[in-house]
Scaffold this active site. Sequence first.
Site, PDB file in Angstrom:
ATOM      1  N   GLY A 283       0.603  -1.168  -0.044  1.00  0.00           N
ATOM      2  CA  GLY A 283       0.080   0.039   0.026  1.00  0.00           C
ATOM      3  C   GLY A 283       0.825   1.401   0.011  1.00  0.00           C
ATOM      4  N   ASP A 284       2.056   1.191   0.035  1.00  0.00           N
ATOM      5  CA  ASP A 284       2.819   2.352   0.303  1.00  0.00           C
ATOM      6  C   ASP A 284       4.347   2.225  -0.259  1.00  0.00           C
ATOM      7  OD1 ASP A 284       3.315   5.073   0.566  1.00  0.00           O
ATOM      8  OD2 ASP A 284       3.900   4.713   2.938  1.00  0.00           O
ATOM      9  N   PHE A 285       4.403   1.388  -1.476  1.00  0.00           N
ATOM     10  CA  PHE A 285       5.676   1.108  -2.042  1.00  0.00           C
ATOM     11  C   PHE A 285       6.286   2.489  -2.944  1.00  0.00           C
ATOM     12  CE2 PHE A 285       8.398  -1.770  -4.826  1.00  0.00           C
ATOM     13  CZ  PHE A 285       8.939  -2.519  -3.789  1.00  0.00           C
ATOM     14  N   ASN A 286       6.589   3.260  -2.085  1.00  0.00           N
ATOM     15  CA  ASN A 286       7.073   4.222  -2.444  1.00  0.00           C
ATOM     16  C   ASN A 286       8.593   4.794  -2.760  1.00  0.00           C
ATOM     17  OD1 ASN A 286       8.026   5.975  -0.323  1.00  0.00           O
ATOM     18  ND2 ASN A 286       5.778   6.058   0.398  1.00  0.00           N
TER      19      ASN A 286
END
Length: 429
Positions: A283-286
């Site tokens: 959900g937050d593979f930034n």
Amino acid sequence: MYIYVSQPKYSLRQFCSRTFLKLWNGNGTKRGGTYLNWSNRNSCFKLIWTNDYTPVVTFFSLHSFSVASMALAESKPNLSHLQVSELVKRLFDLTPSQIHPLPSYDDQNFHLVVSEDKEYVLKVMNSEDSQNPTLLELQTHAMTFLHERGLPAQTVLPTTSGQVMSLEDIDCGFGMQKYVVRLLTYLPGTTITKVPCSPQILYEAGKMAAKMDTVLQEMEHPQLHVLQREKFIWSLSNIPLLEPYLHLMDGDPVQQVVKSVIQLYKTCVQPKLGSFRKCINHGDFNDHNILVQPDDSTAYKISGILDFGDMSSGYYVFELAITIMYMMIENPTSLDVARDVLAGWESVIPLNEAERDALYLLVLCRFCQSLVVARHTVVQHPENKDYLMITTKTGIRHLCRLWELGKEVVEKRWFQNAAQDSGLQAQEV
């Protein structure tokens, strides 16, 4: 005076007398009148003077949003180095020689150096998320699950009493509050933002994101149902939850783009969610949650996956859209980013027709989430503005350009080039 009530926790008199009442937005204009917004942890009311000077008070519940970044500034921990040192000694019997703060959206993280070969990350969760220990335990379980299957995720070091996390009463200047504390392994490498953004590393990012979701889908746990975060504002399943916050963009031309994207999501994506393949999303593979190390003289490998705080039940295409969006942020040739990420992703999980058709709009949706939530969170955490607005600096430009080019032009460039890129990668193998 009219009072409209939706799940109120306090009467108006009780609400106004709460000691943690906070004025978070001063004077402004809306519907021709002046308005004030107050909120506590779970409830809010808005006081509006309309054009005829009639005061209207509206109550509503914040609890249903289940998003830490929508909570008050007081939910974010603010431990001093002395508090950190004492905490680490008491819980883990470790004495750090160096303590370095690490950036975080709504938690507080520290890089601890105990000795030359012993480094850790202390993660202190915000007080809102600390109220959901089952979700935090699942995140911890997911990290261990990935690590055991060869993916570069952190693992948790237990306390001296054998716990994987500890709920602590800590005073960070707002009175005693409860915060979940965990000690994680420190992974080597640097964030992907600090290395040249080559097609090779973008391909690896897409491939790693797909592998991660594939492995997470195999995970078993008796509490997996808590990942059905139906009111989690960062989930791409919940784009309409952005609408109550669009007033924060009043006067900004990009507001109309965001409104249009949300409407398209409702008509073109929501009805087709059943055609997407389900999985568990990080959900937050930034670009700040991916660590890399040199692989040889010209290439890099992914050495770390950080921050599972946004993990939720979702769909494979959501993870891909999130990865593409964040890889675009710091890249001067942003349209080419999707080509390389997509090629890496499809080397593991080829998209089906419905997922392909939705990808463009889902990338736009992630830009909208980042822009809207950042605007709100800066009001709550002005001292963290630089970190919170990282995406906003270039996000508006990327969002507007993708919107202006349109779906057909962007998809042609993404998918045709991705197919060529996949062919080249196959030849190299």
